[in-house]
Each structure stands twice: as structure tokens, then as C-alpha cells.
Design an enzyme around this catalytic site. Structure first.
Site, PDB file in Angstrom:
ATOM      1  N   ASP A 230       3.105 -14.396   3.841  1.00 26.94           N
ATOM      2  CA  ASP A 230       2.666 -13.147   4.473  1.00 26.94           C
ATOM      3  C   ASP A 230       1.953 -13.544   5.767  1.00 26.94           C
ATOM      4  O   ASP A 230       0.838 -14.060   5.743  1.00 26.94           O
ATOM      5  CB  ASP A 230       1.726 -12.379   3.526  1.00 26.94           C
ATOM      6  CG  ASP A 230       1.298 -11.029   4.109  1.00 26.94           C
ATOM      7  OD1 ASP A 230       1.308 -10.873   5.348  1.00 26.94           O
ATOM      8  OD2 ASP A 230       0.937 -10.136   3.313  1.00 26.94           O
TER       9      ASP A 230
ATOM     10  N   ARG B 231      22.680   3.861   6.697  1.00 27.15           N
ATOM     11  CA  ARG B 231      21.804   3.009   5.885  1.00 27.15           C
ATOM     12  C   ARG B 231      21.778   1.570   6.391  1.00 27.15           C
ATOM     13  O   ARG B 231      20.886   0.812   6.055  1.00 27.15           O
ATOM     14  CB  ARG B 231      22.205   3.082   4.414  1.00 27.15           C
ATOM     15  CG  ARG B 231      20.993   3.255   3.518  1.00 27.15           C
ATOM     16  CD  ARG B 231      21.283   3.245   2.030  1.00 27.15           C
ATOM     17  NE  ARG B 231      22.269   4.193   1.575  1.00 27.15           N
ATOM     18  CZ  ARG B 231      23.480   3.836   1.146  1.00 27.15           C
ATOM     19  NH1 ARG B 231      23.860   2.572   1.134  1.00 27.15           N
ATOM     20  NH2 ARG B 231      24.312   4.759   0.721  1.00 27.15           N
TER      21      ARG B 231
ATOM     22  N   TYR C 179      -3.176 -10.531  -0.252  1.00 31.69           N
ATOM     23  CA  TYR C 179      -3.447  -9.091  -0.064  1.00 31.69           C
ATOM     24  C   TYR C 179      -3.416  -8.381  -1.427  1.00 31.69           C
ATOM     25  O   TYR C 179      -2.517  -8.621  -2.238  1.00 31.69           O
ATOM     26  CB  TYR C 179      -2.347  -8.570   0.861  1.00 31.69           C
ATOM     27  CG  TYR C 179      -2.371  -7.119   1.221  1.00 31.69           C
ATOM     28  CD1 TYR C 179      -3.458  -6.541   1.850  1.00 31.69           C
ATOM     29  CD2 TYR C 179      -1.244  -6.336   0.985  1.00 31.69           C
ATOM     30  CE1 TYR C 179      -3.440  -5.206   2.217  1.00 31.69           C
ATOM     31  CE2 TYR C 179      -1.220  -5.006   1.353  1.00 31.69           C
ATOM     32  CZ  TYR C 179      -2.318  -4.440   1.964  1.00 31.69           C
ATOM     33  OH  TYR C 179      -2.282  -3.125   2.324  1.00 31.69           O
TER      34      TYR C 179
ATOM     35  N   LYS D  50       0.559  -3.149  11.490  1.00 28.59           N
ATOM     36  CA  LYS D  50      -0.663  -3.719  12.056  1.00 28.59           C
ATOM     37  C   LYS D  50      -0.429  -4.071  13.532  1.00 28.59           C
ATOM     38  O   LYS D  50      -0.437  -3.200  14.368  1.00 28.59           O
ATOM     39  CB  LYS D  50      -1.092  -4.935  11.226  1.00 28.59           C
ATOM     40  CG  LYS D  50      -1.071  -4.678   9.705  1.00 28.59           C
ATOM     41  CD  LYS D  50      -2.145  -3.733   9.240  1.00 28.59           C
ATOM     42  CE  LYS D  50      -2.003  -3.249   7.813  1.00 28.59           C
ATOM     43  NZ  LYS D  50      -1.900  -4.238   6.767  1.00 28.59           N
TER      44      LYS D  50
HETATM   45  C1  LIG Z   1      -1.609  -4.164   5.425  1.00 27.39           C
HETATM   46  C2  LIG Z   1      -1.073  -5.423   4.883  1.00 27.39           C
HETATM   47  C3  LIG Z   1       0.152  -5.454   4.213  1.00 27.39           C
HETATM   48  C4  LIG Z   1       0.921  -4.204   3.855  1.00 27.39           C
HETATM   49  O1  LIG Z   1       1.380  -3.520   4.924  1.00 27.39           O
HETATM   50  P1  LIG Z   1       1.643  -1.926   4.923  1.00 27.39           P
HETATM   51  O2  LIG Z   1       2.459  -1.759   6.134  1.00 27.39           O
HETATM   52  O3  LIG Z   1       0.302  -1.283   4.967  1.00 27.39           O
HETATM   53  O4  LIG Z   1       2.395  -1.584   3.670  1.00 27.39           O
HETATM   54  C5  LIG Z   1       0.628  -6.674   3.791  1.00 27.39           C
HETATM   55  N1  LIG Z   1      -0.072  -7.811   3.993  1.00 27.39           N
HETATM   56  C6  LIG Z   1      -1.255  -7.821   4.614  1.00 27.39           C
HETATM   57  C7  LIG Z   1      -1.980  -9.107   4.796  1.00 27.39           C
HETATM   58  C8  LIG Z   1      -1.809  -6.625   5.062  1.00 27.39           C
HETATM   59  O5  LIG Z   1      -3.019  -6.626   5.634  1.00 27.39           O
END
Ligand SMILES: *Cc1c(COP(=O)(O)O)cnc(C)c1O
Length: 394
Positions: A189, A64, A118, A214
Site C-alpha cells: 500500500d 465495463r 491501514y 488522497k
Molecule cells: C485512505 C486509505 C486507503 C483507502 O482509500 P479509500 O480511497 O478511502 O478507499 C488505503 N490505504 C491507506 C494507507 C489510506 O490512507
């Protein structure tokens, strides 16, 4: 010579290639092997007890807490984030958002959230956090005076720039400084820019998270998230992630590390194509407005050029048509763009969007039909050709 040494004076493109490649984790191979492990064995009971006293990446203990594959990825991300003491990995970007929120907030606290955050981040605030007794207020991140007032008494501030779907820029250093002055923790973020495009901690934020699904993964085959911070908040993030049992698989960590090595060139290519396509769209009669801070005509361009060192392939545009079905008609007609969530992959995607559904105080696109594009690695002229034929369907 492998990486893992002190590359802090080297350029980001070099750190992207060398980060996390410690000889003790990779051995003679270039990439860290996939260490599949729940149990880690000890030579003696004394060694087992000693290991329990240390809770660091690089310390064998139990699955973990990861093993060299996950540690190497976290280490590479830390090497990219100026000012970071460490990085915690999560099974998705949304899990990283939850991990950061829960590391900072407790019942009775107040959270300020950028109104263009988001959508699932907003839902977490109005759902999970509300159920835990955390109150959230949304703010327009372009209004510094309003923010200076609203931040008094807040425990944390959630920032995202450019904003989701509508890509408004905000003055992150100014917002983070106001938050710090008011004693609030600022969380960014940074999925859009990645540390290659924006150095969040160096610009005053306390915690920087991103979805690795992403740009870092980059190949649309992986879900993961991360949060990086200086020592104080890294310790809190790590403790909370361990309390929640958050762990990522070594296979996914190896894929993410593999994607990371080419992130720099992918982002450069996608930024170049996105800018060419955004400029082309701007001149089209079917298009009312392009929402992209990389464009010189964008209201956020001055802030973007001041603070950011790179862009990506994600932006939106608003159609001139008042027909709400026009965006779906265009998206359905596209041949080279897939229709789907996520972005930052090697392949282009298009999505009809209605940002006003996820806003409390900003206007989104004012109800006008709009489309978000994630520009991939196809030839930009082919993508423009595809957009030309699709826009003719309006
Ligand atoms: C896609 C996204 C997330 C979340 O990511 P996941 O890996 O899909 O859970 C968070 N912030 C932004 C700006 C995003 O575009």
C-alpha cells in the site's frame, strides 16, 4: 507535442505531466475528454467478434472495460510506476485493496500483514478474507528476523510504509526480498508516498496499490484506487477486477487525471510545510513525540532517506499529557484544520487517533493521546499559529 510516447528516461515530474496523453485519446485538446459510454459500436459483426478476442486498455469493447478517459488515467499511473506493465482502476482505495487480495489469495492460503496496515485493510483480512478461508497473521515490519521465519509458507505479504497512524518505517526491499525467497507475493500500500516518493515495484514488491482519493485526486472531491504490477500480476489483477465488475466513472477518471498533473508540486509544498510544522512541534513542551520519518530525529529516518525520494503532508504527534481527552480538546480548538477522514487534499485536517485499537503486536502510542495531521496548502506559519493556540487548551 503531447505525451504518451516513451518517457521512461525522463524525470518523474515530466512523466506526471505527460503520462497518458496519447493523441488517439485526447485529439487536439490537452486533456482526454470525458467519454461517457456503456455501448461501444462496431462497424460489423466480424469486428465485434474480433474485439472480443482482445482484452486490453485501448481496445473498445463495452463500458465495463473503460474508454479513453479511464485508459488515459491508468496509462499515466503506469508511466509513473517503474517496472509496471499496467494499472487497474477501482472505485475506491479499499476496492483496490480487495482487488489485489482477491487476485492473489484463495481459500487455504496464509497472509502476513504488517501490523501498522491501514485499519480497513486489517478489517478485510479478519472479516472478508477469514470468511473465504484465508488465514492472516500480523507482524511487526521492523523485525526482519521474525519476518524471515513467519513468511515461510505464506502466500502473500501485505506491506505499508510508513505505517498508518504511527508512521513507522520498515525495510521494504529487505522484506520484499525475503518474501520472494519464500515464494510469497508482496503487495504494497503505497498511498502515503505515491510513486513520486517511493518506487515500490523497483524495490522488489510484486503489486503496488494506492488510494487515488488522497494525493492523486488532491482536492477532497473524489474516491478512487489503483493497483499497478508487472505483466504476470497485472493480468491477474485485471481478470479479477473484471470478474468483480469493477469500473470507475469517466467523470471521476477525468478529475483524478486533472489532480495527477499537479501532484508533484502539491506534494513538494505539503512536504515542506509538514516538515517545518513537525520540527516546530518537536520543540513544544506539550508534545512528547512526533511520528514522522521525514524528521532527522525519527528512528525510521535513515531508511526513509535511503529508499524514498519524497514525502507528503501526513504525520502524527503524541501529546505529553496523560489525559485521554487532551487530543480531542486540541483538535476541537483548531480553526484552520478540519476534523475528518481522508487526507492529501489541498486543505489541512486533524484527527484524534487511538492506534492501539488497530494493533495486534505493535504498541501504537501506548495509549497516550495523539493527533494525526494532514498538512494542506495553507501558509505554514498560519498553521503553526493555529496549533499554538490549540495546544494552549491542554
Ligand atoms: C485512505 C486509505 C486507503 C483507502 O482509500 P479509500 O480511497 O478511502 O478507499 C488505503 N490505504 C491507506 C494507507 C489510506 O490512507
Amino acid at each position: 507535442m503531447s505525451g504518451g510516447g516513451d518517457d521512461s528516461a525522463r524525470k518523474p515530474a515530466t512523466r506526471v505531466v505527460r503520462g497518458g496523453r496519447r493523441p488517439e485519446w485526447t485529439g487536439p485538446v490537452v486533456n482526454p475528454p470525458v467519454w461517457r459510454a456503456s455501448t461501444h459500436l462496431y462497424a460489423s459483426d466480424a469486428e465485434r467478434r474480433e474485439a472480443g478476442k482482445h482484452n486490453n486498455d485501448g481496445q473498445f469493447f463495452y463500458g465495463r472495460r473503460g474508454a479513453p478517459t479511464q485508459w488515459a488515467l491508468a496509462d499515466a499511473l503506469t508511466a509513473l510506476e517503474e517496472g509496471a506493465h499496467g494499472t487497474v482502476l477501482y472505485p475506491s482505495g479499499v476496492a483496490a485493496i480487495a482487488g489485489a487480495m482477491l487476485a492473489v489469495l484463495k481459500p487455504g492460503d496464509r497472509l502476513l500483514m504488517s501490523d501498522n496496515a491501514y485499519d480497513p485493510t486489517r478489517s478485510m483480512a479478519t472479516g472478508l478474507l477469514a470468511r473465504l478461508g484465508v488465514e492472516t497473521a500480523f507482524f511487526d515490519p521492523r523485525d526482519l528476523f521474525g519476518f524471515a521465519e513467519a513468511v515461510e509458507g505464506a502466500k502473500a505479504v501485505w506491506l505499508e510504509a510508513p505505517g498508518s497512524l504511527t508512521f513507522e518505517m520498515c525495510d521494504i526491499p529487505a522484506l520484499a526480498a525475503l518474501a520472494r525467497k519464500a515464494g510469497a507475493v508482496s503487495i504494497l500500500d503505497n498511498t502515503w508516498a505515491s510513486p513520486l516518493g517511493f518506487a515500490g515495484l523497483a524495490h522488489g514488491c510484486d503489486i503496488v496499490m494506492m488510494s487515488l482519493s488522497k494525493h492523486v485526486g488532491g482536492h477532497s472531491d473524489l474516491m478512487m484506487g489503483s493497483a499497478s504490477a508487472g505483466k504476470r500480476w497485472y493480468t491477474a489483477l485485471r481478470r479479477t477486477a473484471q470478474e468483480l465488475g469493477q469500473v470507475v466513472s469517466p467523470d471521476d477518471a477525468a478529475l483524478a487525471a486533472r489532480g495527477l498533473r499537479t501532484m508533484g508540486v502539491r506534494l513538494e509544498a505539503q512536504t515542506r510545510s509538514a516538515l517545518a510544522i513537525a520540527q516546530w512541534l518537536e520543540a513544544r513542551p506539550e508534545v512528547a513525540r512526533v511520528l514522522c520519518p521525514m524528521l532527522p530525529s525519527d528512528p525510521g529516518h535513515a531508511l526513509w532517506t535511503r529508499d524514498f525520494t519524497g514525502g507528503c503532508g501526513l504525520f502524527s504527534f503524541v501529546l505529553a499529557s496523560d489525559d485521554p481527552a487532551a487530543s480531542a480538546r486540541v483538535v476541537d480548538a483548531l480553526e484552520l484544520f478540519g476534523i475528518g477522514y481522508s487526507w492529501g487534499g489541498y486543505e489541512s485536517l486533524a484527527l484524534a487517533i487511538t492506534p492501539e485499537d488497530y494493533r495486534s503486536c505493535m504498541i501504537g502510542t501506548g495509549g497516550k493521546p495523539a493527533i494525526r495531521l494532514s498538512i494542506g496548502l495553507e501558509d505554514a506559519e498560519d498553521l503553526i499559529g493555529d496549533l499554538t493556540q490549540a495546544l494552549s487548551r491542554i
